[in-house]
Design a protein around this motif. Structure first.
Motif, PDB file in Angstrom:
ATOM      1  N   ILE A   1      15.049  -0.337  -3.794  1.00 19.93           N
ATOM      2  CA  ILE A   1      14.447   0.932  -3.381  1.00 19.93           C
ATOM      3  C   ILE A   1      14.024   0.870  -1.916  1.00 19.93           C
ATOM      4  O   ILE A   1      14.286   1.781  -1.124  1.00 19.93           O
ATOM      5  N   ARG A   2      13.398  -0.232  -1.529  1.00 19.78           N
ATOM      6  CA  ARG A   2      12.944  -0.369  -0.135  1.00 19.78           C
ATOM      7  C   ARG A   2      14.116  -0.543   0.828  1.00 19.78           C
ATOM      8  O   ARG A   2      14.020  -0.171   1.995  1.00 19.78           O
ATOM      9  N   LYS A   3      15.211  -1.104   0.351  1.00 19.34           N
ATOM     10  CA  LYS A   3      16.400  -1.238   1.197  1.00 19.34           C
ATOM     11  C   LYS A   3      16.962   0.140   1.555  1.00 19.34           C
ATOM     12  O   LYS A   3      17.361   0.388   2.694  1.00 19.34           O
ATOM     13  N   ILE A   4      16.955   1.039   0.591  1.00 15.56           N
ATOM     14  CA  ILE A   4      17.498   2.384   0.804  1.00 15.56           C
ATOM     15  C   ILE A   4      16.462   3.322   1.428  1.00 15.56           C
ATOM     16  O   ILE A   4      16.782   4.165   2.258  1.00 15.56           O
ATOM     17  N   PHE A   5      15.195   3.143   1.020  1.00 12.80           N
ATOM     18  CA  PHE A   5      14.109   4.012   1.512  1.00 12.80           C
ATOM     19  C   PHE A   5      13.006   3.137   2.102  1.00 12.80           C
ATOM     20  O   PHE A   5      11.960   2.936   1.482  1.00 12.80           O
TER      21      PHE A   5
ATOM     22  N   GLU B   1       0.818  -1.213   0.000  1.00 11.56           N
ATOM     23  CA  GLU B   1       0.000   0.000   0.000  1.00 11.56           C
ATOM     24  C   GLU B   1       0.852   1.264   0.000  1.00 11.56           C
ATOM     25  O   GLU B   1       0.396   2.324  -0.453  1.00 11.56           O
ATOM     26  N   LEU B   2       2.083   1.164   0.506  1.00 14.00           N
ATOM     27  CA  LEU B   2       2.983   2.311   0.488  1.00 14.00           C
ATOM     28  C   LEU B   2       3.361   2.705  -0.931  1.00 14.00           C
ATOM     29  O   LEU B   2       3.758   3.846  -1.180  1.00 14.00           O
ATOM     30  N   ASP B   3       3.202   1.780  -1.867  1.00 13.58           N
ATOM     31  CA  ASP B   3       3.664   1.974  -3.241  1.00 13.58           C
ATOM     32  C   ASP B   3       2.570   2.451  -4.192  1.00 13.58           C
ATOM     33  O   ASP B   3       2.736   2.376  -5.410  1.00 13.58           O
ATOM     34  N   VAL B   4       1.466   2.961  -3.641  1.00 12.50           N
ATOM     35  CA  VAL B   4       0.363   3.371  -4.507  1.00 12.50           C
ATOM     36  C   VAL B   4      -0.392   4.536  -3.892  1.00 12.50           C
ATOM     37  O   VAL B   4      -0.627   4.578  -2.678  1.00 12.50           O
ATOM     38  N   TYR B   5      -0.775   5.472  -4.740  1.00 11.61           N
ATOM     39  CA  TYR B   5      -1.625   6.577  -4.321  1.00 11.61           C
ATOM     40  C   TYR B   5      -3.063   6.072  -4.201  1.00 11.61           C
ATOM     41  O   TYR B   5      -3.597   5.477  -5.127  1.00 11.61           O
ATOM     42  N   LYS B   6      -3.672   6.261  -3.060  1.00  7.71           N
ATOM     43  CA  LYS B   6      -5.031   5.793  -2.789  1.00  7.71           C
ATOM     44  C   LYS B   6      -5.203   4.297  -3.090  1.00  7.71           C
ATOM     45  O   LYS B   6      -5.875   3.909  -4.051  1.00  7.71           O
ATOM     46  N   PRO B   7      -4.600   3.432  -2.282  1.00  9.10           N
ATOM     47  CA  PRO B   7      -4.641   1.989  -2.538  1.00  9.10           C
ATOM     48  C   PRO B   7      -6.037   1.399  -2.590  1.00  9.10           C
ATOM     49  O   PRO B   7      -6.254   0.384  -3.259  1.00  9.10           O
ATOM     50  N   GLU B   8      -6.991   2.027  -1.929  1.00  5.85           N
ATOM     51  CA  GLU B   8      -8.351   1.485  -1.916  1.00  5.85           C
ATOM     52  C   GLU B   8      -8.967   1.452  -3.320  1.00  5.85           C
ATOM     53  O   GLU B   8      -9.885   0.668  -3.587  1.00  5.85           O
TER      54      GLU B   8
END
Length: 256
Positions: A189-193, A154-161
């Motif tokens: 990407i997730r490792k760094i951020f 869900e962190l990877d999307v604008y308005k996951p709903e």
């Protein structure tokens, strides 16, 4: 060593954008997706003039993948994903560069869900997982890189709903992505951020880029034998704002 992925959304139509980015960013290795050109129409002369060697597999109007390298030899391993001889879509090319296995992929979109396109996506993922398991078992320094057409969390999307029943965000494909990580592949990407909302794609509609209403589809996953070398990672979001640019932005890592 700087390694990048970029869904160009038509390599010939957006060639000026690609060449400008290559000149400004100077990546050592680049994986391209969605070439949208047949084999003989790939702009190899222009790519060579920019200082890059290239291997590619085109497909008329759709799909297409390529690997570019500057100052490195490219040894092609295969240009189809094993496991289905009847699959003619150009979505996978694999090479060895500087003793690293580079797996460039353009995973199927899968929409509309449900339907045959989503079934094809799941079948493609199953084949892909078999290849990634082989790379882990062989203890190779490998990189899975490209447009995965998967929104991992869900962190990877604008308005996951709004994406619950979209093939990019379905539970089945997100689970497959998590299984890759459980096998030892590291999301760069997730490792760094680890907690920052980062996108790599913004639709052309509804001023999505201006509103930063994006999603993260383009990923670079490292095998356990390369993860310790990860130095930095990022997304060149500004490229998406250039005139006649792709709806994706280049995503990159730096290895020590």
């Amino acid at each position: 060593m700087k390694i990048a992925t970029y869904n160009v959304n038509g390599v010939n139509g957006r060639l000026p954008v690609l060449l400008r980015w290559l000149k400004e960013s100077q990546p050592d290795v680049v994986c391209l997706q969605e070439l949208k050109c047949p084999q003989e129409k790939f702009p190899v002369k222009e790519i060579n003039a920019a200082g890059y060697n290239a291997i590619w597999k085109g497909q008329k109007s759709w799909n297409g993948v390529a690997i570019l390298a500057k100052n490195y030899e490219i040894q092609q391993v295969q240009n189809t994903l094993p496991g289905d001889e009847e699959d003619v879509q150009s979505r996978y090319i694999e090479a060895i560069i500087d003793q690293k296995v580079i797996c460039c992929l353009y995973l199927p979109n899968g929409n509309p869900y449900p339907g045959p396109k989503f079934d094809y996506k799941l079948a493609w993922i199953k084949r892909f997982k078999r290849r990634t398991n082989q790379l882990i078992k062989m203890e190779l320094p490998a990189i899975l890189i490209g447009d995965f057409n998967i929104i991992p969390t869900e962190l990877d999307v604008y308005k996951p709903e709004k994406w619950v029943d979209d093939a990019l965000f379905r539970t089945e494909v997100r689970k497959a992505y998590m299984e890759l990580e459980k096998k030892g592949w590291t999301d760069s990407i997730r490792k760094i951020f680890p907690k920052e909302q980062i996108f790599t794609f913004w639709d052309y509609l509804y001023h999505a880029y201006d509103r930063n209403a994006g999603i993260r589809l383009d990923h670079i996953l490292l095998s356990p034998y390369l993860t310790p070398q990860l130095k930095n990672a990022g997304v060149d979001k500004y490229v998406r704002g250039w005139e006649k640019s792709s709806d994706h932005a280049p995503t990159w890592i730096e290895l020590e």
